[in-house]
Design a protein around this motif. Sequence first.
Motif, mmCIF file in Angstrom:
data_model
loop_
_atom_site.group_PDB
_atom_site.id
_atom_site.type_symbol
_atom_site.label_atom_id
_atom_site.label_comp_id
_atom_site.label_asym_id
_atom_site.label_seq_id
_atom_site.Cartn_x
_atom_site.Cartn_y
_atom_site.Cartn_z
ATOM 1 N N ASP A 39 7.303 -4.348 4.199
ATOM 2 C CA ASP A 39 7.245 -3.954 2.786
ATOM 3 C C ASP A 39 6.244 -2.817 2.576
ATOM 4 O OD1 ASP A 39 8.888 -6.234 1.362
ATOM 5 O OD2 ASP A 39 7.607 -7.220 2.819
ATOM 6 N N TYR A 40 5.097 -2.910 3.226
ATOM 7 C CA TYR A 40 4.101 -1.843 3.106
ATOM 8 C C TYR A 40 4.637 -0.522 3.674
ATOM 9 C CZ TYR A 40 0.222 -4.775 1.497
ATOM 10 O OH TYR A 40 -0.604 -5.585 0.749
ATOM 11 N N PHE A 41 5.277 -0.577 4.840
ATOM 12 C CA PHE A 41 5.840 0.639 5.420
ATOM 13 C C PHE A 41 6.878 1.250 4.481
ATOM 14 C CE2 PHE A 41 4.173 -0.817 9.559
ATOM 15 C CZ PHE A 41 3.705 0.391 10.065
ATOM 16 N N GLN A 42 7.685 0.424 3.821
ATOM 17 C CA GLN A 42 8.722 0.945 2.930
ATOM 18 C C GLN A 42 8.132 1.576 1.679
ATOM 19 O OE1 GLN A 42 11.138 -2.517 2.490
ATOM 20 N NE2 GLN A 42 12.250 -2.184 4.405
ATOM 21 N N VAL A 43 7.119 0.933 1.119
ATOM 22 C CA VAL A 43 6.485 1.526 -0.061
ATOM 23 C C VAL A 43 5.796 2.840 0.300
ATOM 24 C CG1 VAL A 43 4.681 1.203 -1.820
ATOM 25 C CG2 VAL A 43 6.214 -0.691 -1.232
ATOM 26 N N TRP A 44 5.136 2.867 1.448
ATOM 27 C CA TRP A 44 4.466 4.095 1.904
ATOM 28 C C TRP A 44 5.462 5.241 2.046
ATOM 29 C CZ3 TRP A 44 -0.269 6.084 2.420
ATOM 30 C CH2 TRP A 44 -0.470 7.152 3.291
ATOM 31 N N THR A 45 6.587 4.985 2.708
ATOM 32 C CA THR A 45 7.526 6.068 3.031
ATOM 33 C C THR A 45 8.455 6.419 1.871
ATOM 34 O OG1 THR A 45 9.020 4.412 4.013
ATOM 35 C CG2 THR A 45 7.535 5.570 5.506
ATOM 36 N N LEU B 127 -4.174 7.303 7.554
ATOM 37 C CA LEU B 127 -3.984 7.349 6.107
ATOM 38 C C LEU B 127 -3.269 6.088 5.609
ATOM 39 C CD1 LEU B 127 -2.902 11.086 5.661
ATOM 40 C CD2 LEU B 127 -5.088 10.059 4.989
ATOM 41 N N LEU B 128 -2.258 5.666 6.352
ATOM 42 C CA LEU B 128 -1.530 4.450 5.985
ATOM 43 C C LEU B 128 -2.458 3.236 5.961
ATOM 44 C CD1 LEU B 128 1.111 2.701 5.646
ATOM 45 C CD2 LEU B 128 1.151 2.602 8.146
ATOM 46 N N LEU B 129 -3.281 3.097 7.006
ATOM 47 C CA LEU B 129 -4.160 1.934 7.107
ATOM 48 C C LEU B 129 -5.192 1.915 5.984
ATOM 49 C CD1 LEU B 129 -4.700 1.833 10.970
ATOM 50 C CD2 LEU B 129 -3.285 0.307 9.590
ATOM 51 N N GLU B 130 -5.702 3.072 5.612
ATOM 52 C CA GLU B 130 -6.664 3.143 4.509
ATOM 53 C C GLU B 130 -6.008 2.729 3.194
ATOM 54 O OE1 GLU B 130 -8.066 7.136 4.676
ATOM 55 O OE2 GLU B 130 -9.244 6.825 6.510
ATOM 56 N N TRP B 131 -4.777 3.168 3.006
ATOM 57 C CA TRP B 131 -4.036 2.796 1.796
ATOM 58 C C TRP B 131 -3.732 1.294 1.770
ATOM 59 C CZ3 TRP B 131 1.205 1.162 1.775
ATOM 60 C CH2 TRP B 131 1.744 0.961 0.501
ATOM 61 N N ARG C 131 -4.986 -1.448 -1.046
ATOM 62 C CA ARG C 131 -4.048 -2.250 -1.837
ATOM 63 C C ARG C 131 -4.311 -3.742 -1.643
ATOM 64 N NH1 ARG C 131 -3.091 0.010 -5.864
ATOM 65 N NH2 ARG C 131 -1.740 -1.781 -6.305
ATOM 66 N N ARG C 132 -4.589 -4.165 -0.421
ATOM 67 C CA ARG C 132 -4.766 -5.593 -0.142
ATOM 68 C C ARG C 132 -5.969 -6.169 -0.866
ATOM 69 N NH1 ARG C 132 -4.106 -6.932 6.169
ATOM 70 N NH2 ARG C 132 -4.455 -9.037 5.311
ATOM 71 N N LEU C 133 -6.974 -5.334 -1.140
ATOM 72 C CA LEU C 133 -8.130 -5.809 -1.889
ATOM 73 C C LEU C 133 -7.760 -6.219 -3.311
ATOM 74 C CD1 LEU C 133 -10.885 -3.255 -0.799
ATOM 75 C CD2 LEU C 133 -10.743 -5.681 -0.179
ATOM 76 N N LEU C 134 -6.667 -5.659 -3.830
ATOM 77 C CA LEU C 134 -6.274 -5.899 -5.216
ATOM 78 C C LEU C 134 -5.186 -6.945 -5.366
ATOM 79 C CD1 LEU C 134 -6.036 -2.139 -6.326
ATOM 80 C CD2 LEU C 134 -8.004 -3.670 -6.571
ATOM 81 N N ASP D 216 2.524 -2.157 -5.515
ATOM 82 C CA ASP D 216 2.014 -1.159 -6.456
ATOM 83 C C ASP D 216 3.039 -0.950 -7.561
ATOM 84 O OD1 ASP D 216 0.798 0.865 -7.839
ATOM 85 O OD2 ASP D 216 0.581 2.220 -6.128
ATOM 86 N N GLY D 217 2.940 -1.762 -8.591
ATOM 87 C CA GLY D 217 3.902 -1.696 -9.687
ATOM 88 C C GLY D 217 3.842 -0.402 -10.464
ATOM 89 N N SER D 218 2.762 0.391 -10.320
ATOM 90 C CA SER D 218 2.647 1.648 -11.063
ATOM 91 C C SER D 218 3.364 2.796 -10.360
ATOM 92 C CB SER D 218 1.171 2.018 -11.241
ATOM 93 O OG SER D 218 0.566 2.277 -9.969
ATOM 94 N N ALA D 219 3.741 2.594 -9.092
ATOM 95 C CA ALA D 219 4.407 3.656 -8.342
ATOM 96 C C ALA D 219 5.881 3.713 -8.712
ATOM 97 C CB ALA D 219 4.245 3.435 -6.847
ATOM 98 N N ALA D 220 6.462 4.901 -8.575
ATOM 99 C CA ALA D 220 7.861 5.106 -8.957
ATOM 100 C C ALA D 220 8.793 4.769 -7.797
ATOM 101 C CB ALA D 220 8.076 6.550 -9.385
#
Length: 557
Positions: free
Chosen positions: A204-210, A177-181, A185-188, A149-153
């Motif tokens: 990587d997904y866990f790190q971006v989430w947290t 909530l994590l799984l839905e997110w 993201r994977r669709l894109l 997610d390049g738009s996230a800070a």
Amino acid sequence: MNERTVAICMLAIGKPGYALAAREAVTSFLRNTDFEIYIVTDRFSAPILPPSPRIHLNLLDTARQEYRADGFLAKFDALAWCLGQSSAEIIIQVDADTILLRPLAAAEVSTALGEQRMAMVEQTGIAGSGMTPGDFQEHYSKRSLAFIDGSAAAPPAISFRYFNSGVVLAFRDELQLLLEWVAARRLLLPADHSVGAHMIADQDYFQVWTNSVVPDRCASLSWQWNHCGHWDTGFPRPDALIAHFSNFCNGPEFETVLAMHNLLAEGPAGPLLDNAATGQPADLAFIIITYNSSKIIGYCLDALPDQHEIIVVDNASTDETLDHVTHEGVTIIRNKNNEGFAAAANQGAAAASAKYLCFLNPDCLVTSAAVEAALSTLRRKPDAMIVPDYVDWHGGVTAGRQPGYSRLKLTADLLDNSGMAKWARRLRRLPFYHDHKWSWPLAAALFVRREIFHAIGGFDERYFCYMEDVAVGFEMARRGLEIVELDHALPHLGQRGADIPTSVRISLIDNARLKFAELHYGRAFAATLRGLRWVLHRRLGIREALRRKRWRALEGR
């Protein structure tokens, strides 16, 4: 206040190393918790896992996985399935190469989470790399976050946490909530999940989430919850709770699985696993021939199902092989000299009292399902020999029933072992390379009724080592008896059953093939093969001498 309920979630797919590691991991959680365990696995791995009513399995079709990342991203599929099957309030997601070293109660898990919705251990570095927290944050920003997610800070350095997802504690609502997110993201995102040579995977997904999606909702666990030799010094430390044998996405090595097994054996014994529900009768004898097999024999014996006769025939090992044969009820036959496989196997068969025999290599691990299937087949076909398929450490499957040896095949194998692999490959493409009029059992795990084994004369003791199973197949065919291949694949760790040099092993194989050529295709053909081998070895010797001469000349410049 009622104690919160906890469940374990694990993914064990791919190479046999993951399944064998998961066997140790699951055993540790069965021994040290009362939690239900939910495992997503594949059809090869499932039979390797220990039996227990607390284990719930979901078989995944790994054939549909196209990219390397798919095997790691399947962790989210495992979590989704676990949430659908379990009503537990807290899920502990653990990698297949983790060991729980002491008892763990639900209250301790709840306390570790505290007021947060998720908890992981921060990875402090990479052993031997000199990686710093700043390097981790740069990697996170330029690869993980930029891809997902390049738009996230990106978080400021002071609040960035490089969490390792080998052990994750989470409340089920947070996981949902994590799984839905993740799914959104994977669709894109590109399906291959790669940034140059770098793979984007579950961590990587866990790190971006947290760090970027829901910062401040993940607690940092103490190192004991995910003690890993990949970044911790002094591994494994005795005061750890979970030991993590991570190999940086490369999968467990053989030595890793043995280290897990040995570490688990050093801990509290805990309750024994219940194997009584397998329905296996007690009329089978395992006959295992050892020669300097100390690295593997204990592991082989630990993997055997209960309620069967076990006979170990040791061919004068010079290492600590017999020190590892500590199981109660095992019959040990100690030979003063190395009698070879065939003679030792016949000794074991003579000492067995069971109706059925299984000749088992120490580097082959049986499963309860394969044993049950073999015995069932033998009761339906009492005059047959039964052999499973074998899966090696890299996931390659070898058929247990092999086509017969022709003159062409003997010649090709001799060429292969004499440095002429190119010519051997050419011969293998020719018609009649195999003799399809008969077959032989690859006898790393060979099941047979005692009467049939004695009727064919047992193993031919004219073979010291190798080709005795080929000779058995030839004799079975001569008598019109059937060799049946099971629809099971057993882990075969390949040439780890005896600690002998490769050159000695090749010489033994070649001598056995020459003996077979003489006994079944005549002395003239065997003499031709011996002459060919002599010429090829002389050629190899000359090439090696010239290579050494050139090397000395270069060193002298």
